[in-house]
Design a protein around this motif. Structure first.
Motif, mmCIF file in Angstrom:
data_model
loop_
_atom_site.group_PDB
_atom_site.id
_atom_site.type_symbol
_atom_site.label_atom_id
_atom_site.label_comp_id
_atom_site.label_asym_id
_atom_site.label_seq_id
_atom_site.Cartn_x
_atom_site.Cartn_y
_atom_site.Cartn_z
ATOM 1 N N PRO A 331 -0.429 -12.658 11.166
ATOM 2 C CA PRO A 331 1.004 -12.379 11.336
ATOM 3 C C PRO A 331 1.840 -12.593 10.080
ATOM 4 O O PRO A 331 2.785 -11.840 9.827
ATOM 5 N N SER A 332 1.519 -13.618 9.286
ATOM 6 C CA SER A 332 2.347 -13.869 8.096
ATOM 7 C C SER A 332 2.113 -12.795 7.033
ATOM 8 O O SER A 332 3.050 -12.394 6.338
ATOM 9 N N ILE A 333 0.871 -12.331 6.913
ATOM 10 C CA ILE A 333 0.580 -11.256 5.955
ATOM 11 C C ILE A 333 1.247 -9.967 6.416
ATOM 12 O O ILE A 333 1.868 -9.250 5.617
ATOM 13 N N TYR A 334 1.128 -9.678 7.707
ATOM 14 C CA TYR A 334 1.752 -8.460 8.247
ATOM 15 C C TYR A 334 3.263 -8.484 8.004
ATOM 16 O O TYR A 334 3.847 -7.505 7.523
ATOM 17 N N SER A 335 3.881 -9.623 8.299
ATOM 18 C CA SER A 335 5.330 -9.748 8.152
ATOM 19 C C SER A 335 5.752 -9.659 6.689
ATOM 20 O O SER A 335 6.727 -8.977 6.351
ATOM 21 N N HIS A 336 5.020 -10.348 5.820
ATOM 22 C CA HIS A 336 5.368 -10.363 4.400
ATOM 23 C C HIS A 336 5.281 -8.957 3.811
ATOM 24 O O HIS A 336 6.184 -8.516 3.082
ATOM 25 N N CYS A 337 4.204 -8.265 4.118
ATOM 26 C CA CYS A 337 4.032 -6.908 3.600
ATOM 27 C C CYS A 337 5.070 -5.949 4.187
ATOM 28 O O CYS A 337 5.566 -5.054 3.494
ATOM 29 N N GLN A 338 5.381 -6.158 5.455
ATOM 30 C CA GLN A 338 6.380 -5.317 6.123
ATOM 31 C C GLN A 338 7.723 -5.394 5.395
ATOM 32 O O GLN A 338 8.410 -4.389 5.204
ATOM 33 N N LYS A 339 8.075 -6.621 4.951
ATOM 34 C CA LYS A 339 9.333 -6.806 4.228
ATOM 35 C C LYS A 339 9.337 -6.056 2.900
ATOM 36 O O LYS A 339 10.397 -5.717 2.362
ATOM 37 N N LEU A 340 8.139 -5.837 2.350
ATOM 38 C CA LEU A 340 8.024 -5.117 1.074
ATOM 39 C C LEU A 340 7.829 -3.622 1.270
ATOM 40 O O LEU A 340 7.585 -2.881 0.320
ATOM 41 N N GLY A 341 7.901 -3.198 2.528
ATOM 42 C CA GLY A 341 7.768 -1.775 2.822
ATOM 43 C C GLY A 341 6.348 -1.291 2.977
ATOM 44 O O GLY A 341 6.068 -0.094 2.895
ATOM 45 N N ILE A 342 5.404 -2.222 3.204
ATOM 46 C CA ILE A 342 3.999 -1.858 3.383
ATOM 47 C C ILE A 342 3.592 -2.125 4.822
ATOM 48 O O ILE A 342 3.623 -3.262 5.295
ATOM 49 N N ASP A 343 3.211 -1.079 5.543
ATOM 50 C CA ASP A 343 2.717 -1.210 6.907
ATOM 51 C C ASP A 343 1.199 -1.314 6.829
ATOM 52 O O ASP A 343 0.501 -0.309 6.673
ATOM 53 N N ILE A 344 0.665 -2.533 6.907
ATOM 54 C CA ILE A 344 -0.766 -2.727 6.665
ATOM 55 C C ILE A 344 -1.639 -2.146 7.768
ATOM 56 O O ILE A 344 -2.861 -2.060 7.608
ATOM 57 N N THR A 345 -1.036 -1.725 8.892
ATOM 58 C CA THR A 345 -1.826 -1.072 9.934
ATOM 59 C C THR A 345 -2.158 0.364 9.548
ATOM 60 O O THR A 345 -3.066 0.965 10.107
ATOM 61 N N LYS A 346 -1.415 0.887 8.567
ATOM 62 C CA LYS A 346 -1.617 2.288 8.155
ATOM 63 C C LYS A 346 -1.827 2.446 6.645
ATOM 64 O O LYS A 346 -2.462 3.396 6.204
ATOM 65 N N GLU A 347 -1.269 1.516 5.858
ATOM 66 C CA GLU A 347 -1.284 1.668 4.406
ATOM 67 C C GLU A 347 -2.151 0.615 3.729
ATOM 68 O O GLU A 347 -2.311 -0.491 4.243
#
Length: 525
Positions: A331-347
Protein backbone atom coordinates in the motif's frame (compact mmCIF):
# COMPACT_ATOMS: atom_id res chain seq x y z
CA UNK A 1 28.11 14.16 34.56
CA UNK A 2 25.50 11.38 34.42
CA UNK A 3 26.07 7.84 35.68
CA UNK A 4 24.03 4.89 34.43
CA UNK A 5 24.42 1.13 34.58
CA UNK A 6 23.56 0.51 30.94
CA UNK A 7 23.94 3.00 28.11
CA UNK A 8 22.34 2.32 24.72
CA UNK A 9 23.27 4.44 21.69
CA UNK A 10 20.61 4.06 18.99
CA UNK A 11 16.84 3.48 18.92
CA UNK A 12 16.28 0.92 16.15
CA UNK A 13 15.37 -2.74 16.57
CA UNK A 14 18.81 -3.59 18.01
CA UNK A 15 18.93 -0.91 20.70
CA UNK A 16 15.26 -1.12 21.66
CA UNK A 17 15.18 -4.94 21.87
CA UNK A 18 18.26 -4.91 24.08
CA UNK A 19 16.84 -2.21 26.36
CA UNK A 20 13.48 -4.00 26.60
CA UNK A 21 15.16 -7.24 27.61
CA UNK A 22 17.06 -5.43 30.37
CA UNK A 23 13.82 -3.86 31.60
CA UNK A 24 12.05 -7.21 31.74
CA UNK A 25 14.98 -9.01 33.37
CA UNK A 26 15.34 -6.58 36.25
CA UNK A 27 11.63 -5.88 36.73
CA UNK A 28 11.15 -8.39 39.56
CA UNK A 29 14.63 -8.16 41.04
CA UNK A 30 15.76 -6.15 44.07
CA UNK A 31 18.37 -4.38 41.99
CA UNK A 32 16.86 -1.86 39.60
CA UNK A 33 19.64 -0.58 37.33
CA UNK A 34 19.52 2.69 35.45
CA UNK A 35 19.14 2.21 31.72
CA UNK A 36 19.69 5.18 29.43
CA UNK A 37 19.03 5.19 25.69
CA UNK A 38 20.24 8.13 23.65
CA UNK A 39 19.27 8.91 20.07
CA UNK A 40 20.39 11.84 17.96
CA UNK A 41 16.93 12.45 16.53
CA UNK A 42 13.51 11.46 17.81
CA UNK A 43 13.31 7.76 18.79
CA UNK A 44 11.16 6.70 15.85
CA UNK A 45 13.82 7.80 13.32
CA UNK A 46 16.12 4.87 12.60
CA UNK A 47 17.13 2.56 9.77
CA UNK A 48 14.68 -0.01 11.16
CA UNK A 49 11.77 2.30 10.43
CA UNK A 50 12.53 2.22 6.69
CA UNK A 51 12.82 -1.55 6.31
CA UNK A 52 9.98 -2.50 3.98
CA UNK A 53 10.35 -6.16 3.06
CA UNK A 54 10.37 -8.03 6.34
CA UNK A 55 12.32 -10.34 8.61
CA UNK A 56 13.46 -13.82 7.60
CA UNK A 57 12.97 -16.83 9.87
CA UNK A 58 12.23 -20.54 9.60
CA UNK A 59 8.71 -20.90 10.99
CA UNK A 60 7.09 -23.02 8.28
CA UNK A 61 7.34 -26.80 8.79
CA UNK A 62 8.18 -27.22 5.10
CA UNK A 63 11.20 -24.96 5.49
CA UNK A 64 14.38 -25.89 7.39
CA UNK A 65 17.30 -24.30 9.22
CA UNK A 66 19.68 -25.98 6.81
CA UNK A 67 18.04 -24.35 3.78
CA UNK A 68 18.16 -20.90 5.39
CA UNK A 69 21.79 -21.47 6.39
CA UNK A 70 22.75 -22.52 2.87
CA UNK A 71 20.90 -19.58 1.29
CA UNK A 72 22.81 -17.22 3.60
CA UNK A 73 26.16 -18.82 2.79
CA UNK A 74 25.52 -18.77 -0.96
CA UNK A 75 24.52 -15.10 -0.90
CA UNK A 76 27.62 -14.29 1.17
CA UNK A 77 29.96 -16.11 -1.24
CA UNK A 78 30.83 -18.57 1.53
CA UNK A 79 33.11 -16.18 3.40
CA UNK A 80 30.48 -15.98 6.17
CA UNK A 81 31.26 -17.26 9.65
CA UNK A 82 29.29 -20.53 9.62
CA UNK A 83 29.05 -20.64 13.42
CA UNK A 84 27.37 -17.22 13.37
CA UNK A 85 25.05 -18.16 10.50
CA UNK A 86 23.91 -21.20 12.48
CA UNK A 87 23.47 -19.11 15.65
CA UNK A 88 21.32 -16.47 13.94
CA UNK A 89 19.18 -18.84 11.88
CA UNK A 90 18.47 -21.28 14.71
CA UNK A 91 17.66 -18.56 17.24
CA UNK A 92 15.54 -16.60 14.77
CA UNK A 93 12.13 -18.17 15.54
CA UNK A 94 12.43 -17.42 19.28
CA UNK A 95 13.35 -13.79 18.61
CA UNK A 96 10.35 -13.52 16.24
CA UNK A 97 8.09 -14.78 19.02
CA UNK A 98 9.45 -12.06 21.29
CA UNK A 99 8.73 -9.36 18.73
CA UNK A 100 5.18 -10.67 18.46
CA UNK A 101 4.79 -10.74 22.25
CA UNK A 102 5.95 -7.11 22.33
CA UNK A 103 3.08 -6.24 20.01
CA UNK A 104 4.46 -6.55 16.47
CA UNK A 105 1.82 -7.47 13.90
CA UNK A 106 2.76 -9.62 10.90
CA UNK A 107 0.39 -10.28 7.99
CA UNK A 108 -1.59 -13.50 8.09
CA UNK A 109 -3.46 -15.47 5.42
CA UNK A 110 -7.18 -16.14 5.61
CA UNK A 111 -6.47 -19.43 7.40
CA UNK A 112 -4.73 -17.58 10.24
CA UNK A 113 -1.20 -18.67 9.32
CA UNK A 114 1.53 -16.13 8.71
CA UNK A 115 1.66 -14.98 5.11
CA UNK A 116 5.30 -15.70 4.29
CA UNK A 117 6.94 -13.96 1.34
CA UNK A 118 9.91 -15.04 -0.75
CA UNK A 119 12.76 -12.71 -1.73
CA UNK A 120 15.92 -12.85 -3.81
CA UNK A 121 18.35 -15.61 -2.82
CA UNK A 122 15.82 -17.48 -0.64
CA UNK A 123 14.91 -21.06 -1.55
CA UNK A 124 11.65 -20.92 0.40
CA UNK A 125 8.91 -18.58 1.62
CA UNK A 126 10.17 -17.40 5.02
CA UNK A 127 9.78 -13.60 5.14
CA UNK A 128 7.38 -12.32 7.79
CA UNK A 129 6.08 -8.87 6.91
CA UNK A 130 3.51 -6.24 7.71
CA UNK A 131 2.36 -5.04 4.30
CA UNK A 132 5.33 -3.05 2.94
CA UNK A 133 6.11 -1.20 6.19
CA UNK A 134 7.49 -4.04 8.34
CA UNK A 135 10.28 -1.99 9.94
CA UNK A 136 7.87 0.79 10.84
CA UNK A 137 5.55 -1.72 12.52
CA UNK A 138 8.41 -3.28 14.52
CA UNK A 139 9.62 0.18 15.57
CA UNK A 140 6.10 1.15 16.68
CA UNK A 141 5.65 -1.99 18.75
CA UNK A 142 9.04 -1.74 20.48
CA UNK A 143 8.64 1.93 21.37
CA UNK A 144 5.17 1.27 22.76
CA UNK A 145 6.44 -1.67 24.80
CA UNK A 146 9.37 0.19 26.34
CA UNK A 147 7.10 3.02 27.54
CA UNK A 148 5.70 0.61 30.13
CA UNK A 149 8.96 0.68 32.12
CA UNK A 150 10.14 3.51 34.33
CA UNK A 151 13.76 2.37 34.77
CA UNK A 152 14.71 3.27 31.19
CA UNK A 153 15.27 6.87 30.23
CA UNK A 154 15.20 7.85 26.56
CA UNK A 155 17.14 11.01 25.72
CA UNK A 156 16.37 12.29 22.25
CA UNK A 157 18.44 14.95 20.48
CA UNK A 158 21.61 13.58 22.09
CA UNK A 159 24.45 13.05 19.63
CA UNK A 160 27.23 10.68 20.75
CA UNK A 161 30.51 12.43 19.92
CA UNK A 162 33.18 10.06 21.23
CA UNK A 163 33.66 6.93 23.30
CA UNK A 164 35.45 7.56 26.60
CA UNK A 165 38.49 5.31 27.14
CA UNK A 166 41.90 5.45 28.87
CA UNK A 167 42.87 7.89 26.12
CA UNK A 168 40.92 10.55 28.02
CA UNK A 169 42.96 9.76 31.13
CA UNK A 170 46.17 10.60 29.28
CA UNK A 171 47.15 7.01 28.47
CA UNK A 172 48.39 5.75 25.10
CA UNK A 173 45.65 3.62 23.52
CA UNK A 174 46.55 1.56 20.45
CA UNK A 175 44.73 -1.00 18.33
CA UNK A 176 47.00 -3.71 19.80
CA UNK A 177 46.19 -2.95 23.41
CA UNK A 178 44.07 -5.69 25.01
CA UNK A 179 42.80 -3.81 28.06
CA UNK A 180 41.18 -0.79 26.42
CA UNK A 181 38.03 -0.02 28.39
CA UNK A 182 34.93 1.95 27.49
CA UNK A 183 33.69 4.15 30.32
CA UNK A 184 30.78 5.77 28.47
CA UNK A 185 30.44 8.57 25.93
CA UNK A 186 30.69 12.28 25.47
CA UNK A 187 27.34 13.34 24.00
CA UNK A 188 26.22 16.64 22.52
CA UNK A 189 22.94 17.85 23.97
CA UNK A 190 21.52 19.43 20.82
CA UNK A 191 19.08 21.57 22.81
CA UNK A 192 21.65 23.23 25.09
CA UNK A 193 24.64 22.94 22.76
CA UNK A 194 26.73 21.50 25.60
CA UNK A 195 28.75 18.29 25.46
CA UNK A 196 27.76 16.12 28.45
CA UNK A 197 29.62 13.21 30.01
CA UNK A 198 27.57 10.03 30.34
CA UNK A 199 29.38 7.32 32.29
CA UNK A 200 28.17 3.73 32.07
CA UNK A 201 29.23 0.32 33.28
CA UNK A 202 28.21 -1.27 29.96
CA UNK A 203 27.76 0.61 26.69
CA UNK A 204 25.94 -0.77 23.64
CA UNK A 205 26.34 0.74 20.18
CA UNK A 206 23.32 0.18 17.92
CA UNK A 207 23.89 3.13 15.61
CA UNK A 208 22.89 1.69 12.25
CA UNK A 209 24.44 2.09 8.82
CA UNK A 210 26.43 4.41 6.58
CA UNK A 211 24.08 5.12 3.66
CA UNK A 212 24.56 8.89 3.78
CA UNK A 213 28.16 8.66 2.54
CA UNK A 214 26.62 8.14 -0.92
CA UNK A 215 24.63 10.79 -2.78
CA UNK A 216 21.64 8.47 -3.24
CA UNK A 217 20.57 6.08 -0.49
CA UNK A 218 17.51 4.33 0.91
CA UNK A 219 18.76 5.22 4.42
CA UNK A 220 17.44 8.14 6.48
CA UNK A 221 19.56 11.21 7.18
CA UNK A 222 20.72 9.78 10.54
CA UNK A 223 22.72 6.97 8.86
CA UNK A 224 26.17 8.55 8.98
CA UNK A 225 28.17 5.67 10.47
CA UNK A 226 28.65 7.34 13.86
CA UNK A 227 29.16 4.22 15.98
CA UNK A 228 31.67 2.68 13.58
CA UNK A 229 33.65 5.93 13.32
CA UNK A 230 33.69 6.40 17.10
CA UNK A 231 34.89 2.83 17.62
CA UNK A 232 37.63 3.20 15.01
CA UNK A 233 38.84 6.46 16.61
CA UNK A 234 38.88 4.65 19.99
CA UNK A 235 41.16 2.01 18.38
CA UNK A 236 38.49 -0.67 18.19
CA UNK A 237 38.56 -3.29 15.44
CA UNK A 238 36.55 -2.70 12.25
CA UNK A 239 36.56 -4.89 9.15
CA UNK A 240 34.99 -5.78 5.76
CA UNK A 241 33.86 -2.21 5.16
CA UNK A 242 34.25 -2.68 1.40
CA UNK A 243 31.06 -4.74 1.31
CA UNK A 244 28.46 -2.02 0.78
CA UNK A 245 25.15 -3.33 -0.52
CA UNK A 246 23.27 -1.32 -3.12
CA UNK A 247 19.58 -2.09 -3.22
CA UNK A 248 18.73 -2.80 -6.86
CA UNK A 249 15.35 -1.07 -6.84
CA UNK A 250 15.11 2.41 -5.40
CA UNK A 251 12.54 4.69 -7.04
CA UNK A 252 14.23 6.82 -9.68
CA UNK A 253 13.22 10.48 -9.88
CA UNK A 254 15.05 12.70 -12.33
CA UNK A 255 17.30 15.22 -10.62
CA UNK A 256 16.58 13.80 -7.17
CA UNK A 257 19.50 13.03 -4.86
CA UNK A 258 19.66 12.13 -1.19
CA UNK A 259 17.09 9.81 0.41
CA UNK A 260 15.52 7.55 -2.21
CA UNK A 261 12.19 5.79 -1.77
CA UNK A 262 12.72 2.04 -1.54
CA UNK A 263 10.82 -0.39 -3.76
CA UNK A 264 10.99 -3.54 -1.66
CA UNK A 265 12.46 -6.77 -2.97
CA UNK A 266 9.28 -8.46 -1.79
CA UNK A 267 7.61 -6.98 -4.85
CA UNK A 268 9.90 -9.07 -7.05
CA UNK A 269 9.20 -11.97 -4.72
CA UNK A 270 5.53 -11.56 -5.60
CA UNK A 271 6.33 -11.74 -9.32
CA UNK A 272 7.42 -8.25 -10.45
CA UNK A 273 10.01 -8.31 -13.25
CA UNK A 274 12.88 -5.97 -14.04
CA UNK A 275 12.85 -4.75 -17.65
CA UNK A 276 15.10 -2.57 -19.77
CA UNK A 277 13.95 0.23 -22.07
CA UNK A 278 12.99 -2.38 -24.69
CA UNK A 279 10.77 -4.20 -22.20
CA UNK A 280 13.14 -7.18 -22.01
CA UNK A 281 13.50 -9.35 -18.90
CA UNK A 282 17.23 -8.57 -19.03
CA UNK A 283 18.45 -9.95 -15.67
CA UNK A 284 18.09 -13.51 -17.00
CA UNK A 285 21.02 -12.75 -19.29
CA UNK A 286 23.16 -12.32 -16.17
CA UNK A 287 21.72 -15.02 -13.89
CA UNK A 288 19.23 -17.85 -14.36
CA UNK A 289 17.33 -16.68 -11.28
CA UNK A 290 16.47 -13.46 -13.08
CA UNK A 291 14.93 -10.70 -10.97
CA UNK A 292 15.15 -12.90 -7.85
CA UNK A 293 18.92 -13.37 -7.95
CA UNK A 294 20.87 -12.07 -4.90
CA UNK A 295 21.17 -8.31 -4.64
CA UNK A 296 24.82 -8.00 -5.65
CA UNK A 297 24.09 -9.74 -8.95
CA UNK A 298 20.89 -7.82 -9.67
CA UNK A 299 22.47 -4.44 -8.82
CA UNK A 300 25.43 -5.09 -11.15
CA UNK A 301 23.09 -6.32 -13.89
CA UNK A 302 21.08 -3.09 -13.65
CA UNK A 303 24.27 -1.00 -13.57
CA UNK A 304 25.55 -2.80 -16.68
CA UNK A 305 22.24 -2.44 -18.52
CA UNK A 306 21.99 1.28 -17.76
CA UNK A 307 25.50 1.83 -19.10
CA UNK A 308 24.80 -0.20 -22.24
CA UNK A 309 21.65 1.77 -22.98
CA UNK A 310 22.92 5.14 -21.75
CA UNK A 311 19.96 5.36 -19.36
CA UNK A 312 19.69 6.52 -15.76
CA UNK A 313 17.26 3.79 -14.70
CA UNK A 314 15.55 0.55 -15.68
CA UNK A 315 11.92 -0.45 -15.11
CA UNK A 316 10.14 -2.68 -12.62
CA UNK A 317 7.00 -4.27 -14.03
CA UNK A 318 4.61 -4.88 -11.12
CA UNK A 319 1.55 -5.00 -13.38
CA UNK A 320 1.98 -8.78 -13.61
CA UNK A 321 0.90 -9.03 -9.94
CA UNK A 322 -2.80 -9.33 -9.19
CA UNK A 323 -4.17 -5.82 -8.64
CA UNK A 324 -5.86 -6.65 -5.33
CA UNK A 325 -2.67 -8.26 -3.98
CA UNK A 326 -0.58 -5.34 -5.20
CA UNK A 327 -2.72 -2.78 -3.38
CA UNK A 328 -3.10 -4.80 -0.17
CA UNK A 329 0.49 -6.05 0.14
CA UNK A 330 2.25 -2.88 -1.05
CA UNK A 331 0.00 0.00 0.00
CA UNK A 332 2.74 2.54 0.77
CA UNK A 333 4.49 1.92 -2.56
CA UNK A 334 1.19 2.10 -4.43
CA UNK A 335 0.26 5.34 -2.68
CA UNK A 336 3.69 6.94 -3.08
CA UNK A 337 3.85 6.17 -6.79
CA UNK A 338 0.26 7.28 -7.27
CA UNK A 339 1.19 10.71 -5.90
CA UNK A 340 3.93 10.90 -8.55
CA UNK A 341 1.50 10.03 -11.31
CA UNK A 342 2.52 6.38 -11.66
CA UNK A 343 -0.23 3.75 -11.54
CA UNK A 344 1.81 0.65 -10.70
CA UNK A 345 -1.12 -1.64 -11.57
CA UNK A 346 -0.68 -0.60 -15.21
CA UNK A 347 2.63 1.26 -15.56
CA UNK A 348 6.26 0.34 -15.03
CA UNK A 349 8.14 1.84 -12.06
CA UNK A 350 11.45 3.59 -12.87
CA UNK A 351 14.13 2.15 -10.56
CA UNK A 352 17.89 2.38 -10.07
CA UNK A 353 20.29 1.02 -7.43
CA UNK A 354 20.95 3.08 -4.27
CA UNK A 355 23.23 2.62 -1.27
CA UNK A 356 21.33 0.45 1.18
CA UNK A 357 23.21 -1.68 3.71
CA UNK A 358 26.69 -2.24 5.14
CA UNK A 359 27.83 -5.83 5.65
CA UNK A 360 31.03 -4.88 7.49
CA UNK A 361 31.50 -2.76 10.60
CA UNK A 362 32.58 -3.09 14.23
CA UNK A 363 33.99 -6.56 14.84
CA UNK A 364 31.99 -8.46 17.46
CA UNK A 365 32.07 -12.03 18.71
CA UNK A 366 29.03 -14.24 19.29
CA UNK A 367 28.50 -12.52 22.64
CA UNK A 368 28.22 -9.11 20.92
CA UNK A 369 31.53 -8.05 22.51
CA UNK A 370 33.79 -5.66 20.62
CA UNK A 371 37.59 -5.49 20.97
CA UNK A 372 37.07 -2.76 23.61
CA UNK A 373 36.12 -4.02 27.07
CA UNK A 374 32.58 -3.26 28.27
CA UNK A 375 31.63 -1.99 24.81
CA UNK A 376 29.01 -4.11 23.06
CA UNK A 377 27.50 -3.61 19.62
CA UNK A 378 24.72 -5.06 17.52
CA UNK A 379 22.75 -4.34 14.36
CA UNK A 380 23.99 -2.85 11.10
CA UNK A 381 26.97 -1.10 12.70
CA UNK A 382 28.59 -4.49 13.35
CA UNK A 383 30.47 -7.14 11.44
CA UNK A 384 29.28 -10.39 12.99
CA UNK A 385 30.28 -12.64 10.11
CA UNK A 386 26.66 -13.47 9.26
CA UNK A 387 26.51 -11.74 5.89
CA UNK A 388 29.91 -12.54 4.42
CA UNK A 389 30.39 -10.68 1.15
CA UNK A 390 26.69 -9.92 0.61
CA UNK A 391 23.62 -9.86 2.87
CA UNK A 392 20.74 -12.16 2.07
CA UNK A 393 17.46 -10.22 1.88
CA UNK A 394 15.62 -9.73 5.20
CA UNK A 395 18.46 -11.18 7.30
CA UNK A 396 19.31 -7.76 8.74
CA UNK A 397 16.40 -7.34 11.16
CA UNK A 398 16.89 -10.98 12.15
CA UNK A 399 20.57 -10.43 12.95
CA UNK A 400 19.76 -7.32 14.99
CA UNK A 401 17.16 -9.17 17.08
CA UNK A 402 19.39 -12.19 17.71
CA UNK A 403 22.46 -10.16 18.63
CA UNK A 404 20.43 -7.83 20.85
CA UNK A 405 19.62 -10.93 22.89
CA UNK A 406 23.25 -12.04 22.99
CA UNK A 407 24.29 -8.52 24.04
CA UNK A 408 21.64 -8.55 26.80
CA UNK A 409 22.99 -11.83 28.23
CA UNK A 410 26.55 -10.51 28.13
CA UNK A 411 25.63 -7.14 29.65
CA UNK A 412 23.89 -8.66 32.68
CA UNK A 413 27.11 -10.56 33.43
CA UNK A 414 29.45 -7.60 32.84
CA UNK A 415 27.53 -5.12 34.96
CA UNK A 416 28.12 -7.21 38.08
CA UNK A 417 31.89 -6.93 37.62
CA UNK A 418 32.18 -3.25 36.72
CA UNK A 419 32.29 0.09 38.50
CA UNK A 420 32.20 3.60 37.07
CA UNK A 421 35.48 5.36 36.36
CA UNK A 422 35.40 8.47 38.53
CA UNK A 423 38.33 10.48 37.11
CA UNK A 424 36.88 11.26 33.69
CA UNK A 425 37.52 14.88 32.67
CA UNK A 426 34.77 17.08 31.29
CA UNK A 427 34.73 17.77 27.56
CA UNK A 428 37.41 20.33 26.75
CA UNK A 429 36.25 23.08 24.40
CA UNK A 430 39.03 25.56 25.15
CA UNK A 431 40.26 27.49 22.15
CA UNK A 432 37.17 26.92 20.03
CA UNK A 433 34.94 29.57 18.55
CA UNK A 434 31.34 29.61 17.43
CA UNK A 435 30.39 27.09 14.70
CA UNK A 436 31.74 27.79 11.22
CA UNK A 437 29.50 28.68 8.32
CA UNK A 438 27.33 25.72 7.36
CA UNK A 439 28.20 26.25 3.70
CA UNK A 440 31.69 24.84 4.34
CA UNK A 441 30.33 21.71 6.04
CA UNK A 442 27.58 21.18 3.47
CA UNK A 443 29.99 21.57 0.54
CA UNK A 444 32.46 19.08 2.02
CA UNK A 445 29.65 16.61 2.69
CA UNK A 446 28.38 16.93 -0.88
CA UNK A 447 31.91 16.52 -2.29
CA UNK A 448 32.40 13.40 -0.19
CA UNK A 449 29.14 11.83 -1.38
CA UNK A 450 29.97 12.46 -5.02
CA UNK A 451 33.45 10.98 -4.66
CA UNK A 452 32.01 7.82 -3.11
CA UNK A 453 29.19 7.49 -5.65
CA UNK A 454 31.43 8.07 -8.66
CA UNK A 455 34.47 6.06 -7.59
CA UNK A 456 33.48 3.57 -4.85
CA UNK A 457 30.05 2.40 -5.97
CA UNK A 458 28.72 -0.82 -7.47
CA UNK A 459 31.67 -1.13 -9.89
CA UNK A 460 35.17 -0.01 -8.89
CA UNK A 461 38.72 0.07 -10.26
CA UNK A 462 42.20 0.65 -8.87
CA UNK A 463 42.34 4.10 -10.46
CA UNK A 464 38.92 5.10 -9.12
CA UNK A 465 39.92 4.00 -5.63
CA UNK A 466 43.22 5.90 -5.87
CA UNK A 467 41.38 9.08 -6.83
CA UNK A 468 38.79 8.57 -4.10
CA UNK A 469 41.51 8.14 -1.48
CA UNK A 470 43.33 11.27 -2.63
CA UNK A 471 40.21 13.47 -2.68
CA UNK A 472 38.95 12.12 0.64
CA UNK A 473 42.33 12.88 2.26
CA UNK A 474 42.00 16.53 1.24
CA UNK A 475 38.47 16.77 2.71
CA UNK A 476 39.79 15.12 5.87
CA UNK A 477 42.55 17.71 6.32
CA UNK A 478 40.14 20.62 5.81
CA UNK A 479 37.58 19.13 8.22
CA UNK A 480 40.06 18.34 10.99
CA UNK A 481 41.32 21.92 10.85
CA UNK A 482 37.72 23.11 11.13
CA UNK A 483 36.99 20.67 13.98
CA UNK A 484 39.94 21.90 16.07
CA UNK A 485 39.00 25.56 15.94
CA UNK A 486 35.19 25.55 16.17
CA UNK A 487 32.55 24.49 18.66
CA UNK A 488 30.99 21.06 18.34
CA UNK A 489 27.92 20.72 16.14
CA UNK A 490 26.06 17.70 14.82
CA UNK A 491 26.70 18.52 11.12
CA UNK A 492 30.44 18.89 11.74
CA UNK A 493 30.66 15.68 13.79
CA UNK A 494 28.64 13.76 11.21
CA UNK A 495 30.92 15.00 8.43
CA UNK A 496 33.93 13.89 10.44
CA UNK A 497 32.39 10.45 10.97
CA UNK A 498 31.49 10.14 7.30
CA UNK A 499 35.08 10.89 6.29
CA UNK A 500 36.27 8.09 8.58
CA UNK A 501 33.72 5.73 7.04
CA UNK A 502 34.82 6.66 3.52
CA UNK A 503 38.45 6.02 4.44
CA UNK A 504 37.52 2.58 5.80
CA UNK A 505 35.41 1.61 2.76
CA UNK A 506 38.09 2.77 0.30
CA UNK A 507 40.89 1.09 2.27
CA UNK A 508 38.97 -2.18 2.45
CA UNK A 509 38.27 -2.05 -1.28
CA UNK A 510 41.94 -1.38 -2.08
CA UNK A 511 42.99 -4.41 -0.06
CA UNK A 512 40.40 -6.78 -1.61
CA UNK A 513 42.13 -8.12 -4.72
CA UNK A 514 39.31 -10.31 -5.98
CA UNK A 515 35.76 -9.86 -7.17
CA UNK A 516 33.53 -11.33 -4.52
CA UNK A 517 30.02 -10.46 -3.40
CA UNK A 518 29.47 -6.72 -3.19
CA UNK A 519 33.05 -5.81 -4.13
CA UNK A 520 33.51 -5.73 -7.89
CA UNK A 521 36.48 -4.18 -9.70
CA UNK A 522 37.03 -4.02 -13.46
CA UNK A 523 40.72 -4.73 -12.74
CA UNK A 524 39.92 -8.26 -11.57
CA UNK A 525 37.50 -9.36 -14.28
Amino acid sequence: MTKVDFLVVGSGIAGLSYALKLCEYYQDKEYHPQICLITKDEPFESNTRYAQGGIAAVIDARDSYEKHIQDTLIAGSHINNEEVVKLVVENGPERIRELINWGTQFDKSDNGEYNLAKEGGHSDHRILHFKDVTGQEIQRALLNAIKQYDNVKILQDYFAVDLITQHHLGEDVTRYRKDTQCYGVYALNKITGEVETILSKVTLLATGGIGQVYKTTTNPSVATGDGIAMTYRAKGHVQQMEFVQFHPTALYQRGHEGNAFLITEAMRGSGAILRNSKGEDFVKRYDDRGSLAPRDIVARAIDSEMKKEGKEHVWLDASVIDEAELKSHFPSIYSHCQKLGIDITKEYIPVAPASHYLCGGIVVNTKAETSINNLLACGECTCTGLHGANRLASNSLLEAAVYAHEAFVTATQLVELTQWMEQIPDWNKDGTTVPEEMVLINQSRSDLQRVMSNYVGIVRSNERLRRAFKRTALIYEETEELYKRTEISQPLCELRNMITICYLVISGAKERHQNIGLHYSIDFE
